[in-house]
Scaffold this motif. Sequence first.
Motif, short mmCIF file in Angstrom:
data_model
loop_
_atom_site.label_atom_id
_atom_site.label_comp_id
_atom_site.label_asym_id
_atom_site.label_seq_id
_atom_site.Cartn_x
_atom_site.Cartn_y
_atom_site.Cartn_z
N SER B 32 0.84 -1.20 0.00
CA SER B 32 0.00 0.00 0.00
C SER B 32 0.87 1.24 0.00
O SER B 32 2.04 1.21 0.39
CB SER B 32 -0.93 0.01 1.21
OG SER B 32 -0.21 -0.12 2.41
N LEU B 34 0.69 5.35 1.24
CA LEU B 34 -0.07 6.22 2.13
C LEU B 34 0.37 7.67 1.98
O LEU B 34 1.54 7.95 1.70
CB LEU B 34 0.13 5.78 3.59
CG LEU B 34 -0.46 4.42 3.96
CD1 LEU B 34 0.56 3.30 3.75
CD2 LEU B 34 -0.92 4.41 5.42
N TYR B 36 0.25 11.38 4.13
CA TYR B 36 0.06 12.03 5.42
C TYR B 36 0.26 13.53 5.26
O TYR B 36 1.00 13.99 4.39
CB TYR B 36 1.08 11.52 6.45
CG TYR B 36 0.84 10.12 6.97
CD1 TYR B 36 1.31 9.01 6.28
CD2 TYR B 36 0.16 9.91 8.16
CE1 TYR B 36 1.11 7.73 6.76
CE2 TYR B 36 -0.05 8.63 8.66
CZ TYR B 36 0.42 7.55 7.95
OH TYR B 36 0.22 6.28 8.43
N GLN B 38 1.60 16.78 7.54
CA GLN B 38 2.34 17.09 8.75
C GLN B 38 2.41 18.60 8.91
O GLN B 38 3.10 19.30 8.18
CB GLN B 38 3.74 16.49 8.70
CG GLN B 38 4.51 16.64 10.00
CD GLN B 38 5.87 15.94 9.97
OE1 GLN B 38 6.49 15.82 8.92
NE2 GLN B 38 6.33 15.48 11.13
N LYS B 41 4.23 18.44 14.43
CA LYS B 41 5.10 17.28 14.57
C LYS B 41 4.42 15.98 14.12
O LYS B 41 5.04 15.16 13.46
CB LYS B 41 5.56 17.15 16.03
CG LYS B 41 6.66 18.13 16.40
CD LYS B 41 7.35 17.75 17.71
CE LYS B 41 6.52 18.12 18.90
NZ LYS B 41 7.27 17.94 20.19
N ALA B 42 3.14 15.79 14.48
CA ALA B 42 2.49 14.51 14.22
C ALA B 42 1.91 14.44 12.82
O ALA B 42 1.03 15.22 12.48
CB ALA B 42 1.40 14.26 15.25
N PRO B 43 2.37 13.53 11.97
CA PRO B 43 1.70 13.35 10.67
C PRO B 43 0.29 12.82 10.88
O PRO B 43 0.07 11.91 11.69
CB PRO B 43 2.59 12.29 9.99
CG PRO B 43 3.89 12.31 10.71
CD PRO B 43 3.56 12.68 12.12
N PHE B 45 -3.07 11.09 9.05
CA PHE B 45 -3.36 10.22 7.92
C PHE B 45 -4.35 10.88 6.96
O PHE B 45 -5.33 11.48 7.37
CB PHE B 45 -3.93 8.91 8.45
CG PHE B 45 -4.48 8.00 7.40
CD1 PHE B 45 -5.85 7.87 7.23
CD2 PHE B 45 -3.64 7.29 6.57
CE1 PHE B 45 -6.36 7.02 6.26
CE2 PHE B 45 -4.14 6.44 5.60
CZ PHE B 45 -5.51 6.32 5.45
N MET B 48 -4.97 5.90 2.10
CA MET B 48 -4.22 4.68 1.83
C MET B 48 -4.68 4.14 0.49
O MET B 48 -5.88 3.99 0.26
CB MET B 48 -4.45 3.62 2.91
CG MET B 48 -3.63 2.37 2.67
SD MET B 48 -3.79 1.13 3.96
CE MET B 48 -5.35 0.37 3.54
N LEU B 88 3.50 14.14 3.19
CA LEU B 88 4.41 12.99 3.15
C LEU B 88 3.76 11.82 2.45
O LEU B 88 2.58 11.52 2.67
CB LEU B 88 4.77 12.57 4.58
CG LEU B 88 5.53 13.59 5.42
CD1 LEU B 88 5.54 13.18 6.88
CD2 LEU B 88 6.96 13.73 4.92
N ARG B 92 4.31 1.04 2.05
CA ARG B 92 4.30 -0.07 2.99
C ARG B 92 4.76 -1.32 2.27
O ARG B 92 4.24 -1.64 1.20
CB ARG B 92 2.89 -0.28 3.53
CG ARG B 92 2.69 -1.47 4.43
CD ARG B 92 3.36 -1.26 5.76
NE ARG B 92 3.13 -2.39 6.65
CZ ARG B 92 2.22 -2.43 7.61
NH1 ARG B 92 1.43 -1.39 7.80
NH2 ARG B 92 2.09 -3.48 8.38
N LEU B 100 7.00 1.61 7.27
CA LEU B 100 6.72 2.57 6.22
C LEU B 100 8.04 3.21 5.78
O LEU B 100 8.85 3.59 6.61
CB LEU B 100 5.77 3.66 6.71
CG LEU B 100 4.32 3.25 7.00
CD1 LEU B 100 3.54 4.43 7.56
CD2 LEU B 100 3.65 2.71 5.75
N PHE B 102 9.33 6.45 3.97
CA PHE B 102 8.81 7.77 3.65
C PHE B 102 9.67 8.50 2.64
O PHE B 102 10.90 8.32 2.59
CB PHE B 102 8.76 8.63 4.93
CG PHE B 102 7.61 8.34 5.82
CD1 PHE B 102 7.68 7.32 6.76
CD2 PHE B 102 6.44 9.08 5.74
CE1 PHE B 102 6.61 7.05 7.60
CE2 PHE B 102 5.37 8.82 6.57
CZ PHE B 102 5.45 7.81 7.50
N GLY B 103 9.03 9.35 1.84
CA GLY B 103 9.74 10.35 1.07
C GLY B 103 10.07 11.53 1.98
O GLY B 103 9.63 11.58 3.14
N THR B 104 10.83 12.48 1.45
CA THR B 104 11.22 13.63 2.28
C THR B 104 10.13 14.68 2.36
O THR B 104 10.22 15.62 3.14
CB THR B 104 12.51 14.29 1.76
OG1 THR B 104 12.34 14.55 0.37
CG2 THR B 104 13.71 13.38 1.97
#
Lengths: 116, 112
Positions: B32, B34, B36, B38, B41-43, B45, B48, B88, B92, B100, B102-104
Motif C-alpha cells: 500500500s 499512504l 500524510y 504534517q 510534529k504529528a503526521p 493520515f 491509503m 508525506l 508499505r 513505512l 517515507f519520502g522527504t
Amino acid sequence: GAGVSQSPSNKVTEKGKDVELRCDPISGHTALYWYRQSLGQGLEFLIYFQGNSAPDKSGLPSDRFSAERTGGSVSTLTIQRTQQEDSAVYLCASSLGPGLLGDTQYFGPGTRLTVL
Amino acid sequence: EDKVVQSPLSLVVHEGDTVTLNCSYEVTNFRSLLWYKQEKKAPTFLFMLTSSGIEKKSGRLSSILDKKELFSILNITATQTGDSAVYLCAKRGNFGNEKLTFGTGTRLTIIP
C-alpha cells in the motif's frame, strides 16, 4: 486513550547522557513503531513491535539505541551516551497490526530531542 | 532500491489554486501507499491506496495510484491557508515488512 501519546514533548540533554522516551499507543492497537525525523529529512524507521513477537530492530542506527514494550502496550525508546547527531524528533505510531487493516499507522505528537 | 521520491520539494501557491503533489517509487512489490499531512510534529493520515487507478477522495483532496508507472499523486483543489503543511508519501512493504518508507515530503505554502 483517543490517540497515541508521547512524553516528554521536548527533551534537552547534554552529550553523553542517557535519555528515555515514552510512547502510549492507541488502545487495542497491537503494532507499535518508532521513527525519527531529523531536520529537513523524511521519517526514518527505527523499530517495530507486533504483539509478543520479536521486534524488528533493523532500523536502529547503533547499539546505543534500544526499545522495549511492556505488556504489549507502552513502549520506551532508550538512547545511551547521546550524541549531537541524535538530535531529532522521535515519533511513535501504532496500528491495528499485521494485515491490510493495520497498514494505516497513527502517529503521536513526537518528542523533540536536543543534544547539546 | 527501496526509495520514495516526492516532488516538488516545496510549492507556494495562492489561496484558491489547485495543486498536484507527486510521489514516485522504485520497488514494485509493495502492499500500500499512504499519504500524510504534517503541520507541526504529528503526521495525520490522509489516504491509503492499494489498487491502481482507483481514486480516493475526501473533500477537496483526492489521490490516485498508478502501479504500472510507479507513482501516486495527491490533488488539492480550491486550496486554503489551512492546507499549508508538509505532505508525506510513504510506501508499505509486503507482508513481513511492516515498516513505512517515507519520502522527504513536499512543503506546501498557501498565500492568502
